[in-house]
Every structure is written in structure tokens, then in C-alpha cells.
Design a protein around this motif. Structure first.
Motif, short mmCIF file in Angstrom:
data_model
loop_
_atom_site.label_atom_id
_atom_site.label_comp_id
_atom_site.label_asym_id
_atom_site.label_seq_id
_atom_site.Cartn_x
_atom_site.Cartn_y
_atom_site.Cartn_z
N ARG A 25 71.77 95.87 50.47
CA ARG A 25 72.24 96.05 49.02
C ARG A 25 71.22 97.09 48.53
NH1 ARG A 25 72.67 90.16 47.81
NH2 ARG A 25 74.81 89.72 48.01
N ALA A 41 66.20 82.05 49.45
CA ALA A 41 67.48 82.30 49.14
C ALA A 41 68.34 81.99 50.49
CB ALA A 41 67.72 83.54 48.39
N GLU A 42 69.81 81.86 50.30
CA GLU A 42 70.54 81.94 51.59
C GLU A 42 70.75 83.45 52.28
OE1 GLU A 42 74.89 79.97 53.15
OE2 GLU A 42 74.09 79.75 51.15
N ARG A 73 72.70 85.71 53.97
CA ARG A 73 74.21 86.12 54.48
C ARG A 73 74.12 86.86 55.67
NH1 ARG A 73 77.70 82.41 52.39
NH2 ARG A 73 77.59 82.23 50.19
N LYS A 74 73.75 88.14 55.56
CA LYS A 74 73.39 88.95 56.88
C LYS A 74 72.22 89.76 56.62
CE LYS A 74 76.07 92.37 59.45
NZ LYS A 74 77.09 93.23 59.50
N VAL A 107 71.02 88.51 50.81
CA VAL A 107 70.98 87.03 50.39
C VAL A 107 72.27 86.57 49.35
CG1 VAL A 107 68.52 86.99 50.75
CG2 VAL A 107 69.32 87.38 48.65
N ASP A 108 72.41 85.43 49.29
CA ASP A 108 73.53 85.03 48.47
C ASP A 108 72.66 84.95 46.72
OD1 ASP A 108 75.11 83.80 46.69
OD2 ASP A 108 75.59 81.98 48.10
N MET A 109 73.34 85.85 46.08
CA MET A 109 72.65 85.72 44.68
C MET A 109 73.41 84.59 43.52
SD MET A 109 70.18 88.17 44.56
CE MET A 109 70.14 88.62 43.04
N GLU A 110 74.64 84.11 43.95
CA GLU A 110 75.17 83.59 43.11
C GLU A 110 74.42 82.32 42.37
OE1 GLU A 110 79.39 80.73 43.01
OE2 GLU A 110 78.58 81.43 44.86
N HIS A 111 73.39 81.48 42.93
CA HIS A 111 72.59 80.69 42.28
C HIS A 111 71.76 81.23 41.22
CE1 HIS A 111 70.26 77.21 41.45
NE2 HIS A 111 69.20 77.64 41.78
#
Length: 302
Positions: free
Chosen positions: A114, A156-157, A159-160, A164-168
């Protein structure tokens, strides 16, 4: 010359290459031997070319060596985490983000990360660079030791690749109601809600947060307690709880939010969040101030 070091052939690929170049049994022995010799010569040339490219890239003073984390759960053969090597041409003032963009545009268009403003404002390009949370657009290559190791934010999880997944993280930020509120609006709707210079100075640093999640990623408490609000969310609560324009009732409301089991009292004052904040926000100090305010609000005689 900049280049990406080719990946060594896997055993399966080597076997496939041999089967493709293996002579048919029906060919005369002399022709079989000639084809086999050509295949061996071609393999030797490819190996020499790979070694020369690696040696040239590693010895070129005008290139920087990047080791970039790669992971793609949707592509067969790329589902296991690994590191890819990139050698990018160096120019004065070049940042880690510049190097990643060059690697993506020149060597591997599937490299995913990103980025947006490239001016340390959007907060979207926080990575784990050489063992520390940093903004890619703010980190100078010349300040780093080689190889420059670029990984996604820890805790953080993934994704690729570096995404990372920022939702949390966003959920935790939203839980502290990160917006201005007031119960004391002026009678005249055009009248300003004035803030004293002293109070503005008090909350000024807390307003600089760019939601990059570097602090959350560095926090050992957040790593072990997924419900911990985290430094960024608590800092956002501080920004409004300490704003004199919201009034005492709303201040108490915000203190109630951050006093929960997974709120300010979970902080162990390790200063890791403060150390990695790209905007130099004194996060640990703000958390400690909120702790004091919480104690005062519960000791009614204070």
C-alpha cells in the motif's frame, strides 16, 4: 546494472527441463549424445549468467539490496512465505518506498504493497523495515544497512506480500468515538467554539496521528491481547478527553471507555509505541496522563 537475482530451479522444474531436452530413444546414439551435450552447455551458460548477474549486482555501489517478504495465498506455488531479492539503482534521497516501486515496476508487477501520498501523511505505507516499524516513504535507504529487509507489520494478518488486514485496527479506533462532540453549543450557530492557546498546545501532538498502526504493531500488549485498545486508539481518546470544549460530562464518558479491562490499565509503559511513531507523538505519556485522569475521576474528593 540493476537486476533481480533469479530464483534457483526447483527439483520438479529441473526434472521437467531434463525431460524436455532428453533425446528420443529412437534417435541414433550420436545424435542423442549431441543433444545431451547441447543441453548441458545451455545449463552451464544459464548458471554462469545467473552467477555473473548476482556478482555484478552485489558489487555495484550504485545499487541497494532489498530482501522483500512475499506471500500470496491465492497463487499455487506462492502460498509459502519467502523473501525475494531485488537490486535497485540508488539515487540520493531515495526512500524504501521508492525502491519498492522500482522493484515492482521493473522486476515483478505482482509485488503488492500500500502507498498513497508519499509524504508521511496518509499512513498507508507502514512496514517492518530492518526490524523496526517505519514508514516506507519517510525512511531513507542511505540510513539503512544492507540488505534492507522489508516485511509486513507484525501482529496483523497478512493478506498478500506487504499488505496486512487493517480492519481490527480501525475497529479499535472507532470504539473510542474519535470525533469531536459537545453538549455546550453556542446560541449563535455562527459563533466559534473557541479553544484556549494553552489547551490547544496540550492536545496538539495527539492530533498528528495518521492511523498507520506502527504503534499497535510494536506493542507487546496488543500482540498478546487482541482486545487491547492499543496506543493509537487511546491517543485518540486523549485528544478529545483533554479538549476543554467537550466539557466534563463527555470527558468522563471517554474515560469510561478507556478504563475498561482492555484499556489504559493494560499498558506496561514499555515506550515501544513512542519509539516507532513516525509523527513523534508521546504516546506513552498520553496514556499515563489518562491513567491519572481516570484515578482523579474515581476519587471524588480529588
Amino acid at each position: 546494472m540493476s537486476t533481480q537475482i533469479p530464483e534457483p530451479e526447483t527439483e520438479a522444474e529441473s526434472e521437467g527441463a531434463e525431460s524436455e531436452t532428453a533425446p528420443a530413444e529412437t534417435l541414433p546414439p550420436a545424435q542423442q549424445a549431441r543433444l545431451q551435450r547441447k543441453a548441458e552447455e545451455r545449463a552451464d551458460r544459464e548458471e554462469r549468467a545467473r552467477e555473473e548477474a548476482e556478482e555484478e549486482a552485489s558489487s555495484d555501489e550504485n545499487t541497494y539490496h532489498l530482501k522483500v517478504f512475499r506471500y500470496d495465498p491465492e497463487v499455487k506455488g506462492k502460498q509459502e512465505p519467502r523473501f525475494d531479492d531485488f537490486y535497485v539503482p540508488f539515487e540520493k534521497g531515495m526512500t524504501v518506498l521508492d525502491a519498492l516501486i522500482h522493484a515492482r515496476d521493473t522486476f515483478d508487477s505482482s509485488l503488492t504493497f500500500r502507498h498513497s501520498c508519499r509524504q508521511a501523511i496518509c499512513g498507508s505505507d507502514a512496514f517492518f523495515i530492518n526490524g523496526s516499524q517505519r514508514l516506507g516513504c519517510k525512511t531513507q535507504l542511505s540510513d539503512l544497512d544492507e540488505p534492507v529487509r522489508v516485511e509486513p507489520l507484525p501482529h496483523a494478518e497478512v493478506r498478500k506480500d506487504l499488505v496486512v488486514d487493517m480492519e481490527h485496527f480501525f475497529d479499535q479506533m472507532e470504539s473510542v468515538e474519535p470525533f469531536f462532540q459537545t453538549n455546550d453549543l453556542p446560541d449563535d450557530e455562527l459563533e466559534e467554539q473557541r479553544q484556549s492557546p494553552e489547551n490547544r498546545e496540550k492536545v496538539k501532538m495527539s492530533t498528528r496521528c495518521i492511523w498507520c498502526a506502527a504503534c499497535m504493531s510494536s506493542c507487546n500488549i496488543a500482540a498478546g491481547d487482541n482486545e487491547f485498545l492499543g496506543p493509537a486508539a487511546i491517543n485518540k481518546a486523549y485528544r478529545f478527553a483533554m479538549d476543554e470544549r467537550e466539557g466534563e460530562d463527555l470527558k468522563q464518558h471517554r474515560l469510561n471507555i478507556i478504563e475498561q479491562e482492555h484499556g489504559v490499565w493494560r499498558c506496561q509503559t514499555q515506550f515501544s509505541c513512542t519509539n516507532v511513531c513516525p509523527k513523534d507523538i508521546p504516546l506513552t505519556k498520553h496514556i499515563q496522563e489518562l491513567k491519572r485522569e481516570a484515578v482523579k475521576s474515581n476519587l471524588k474528593f480529588w
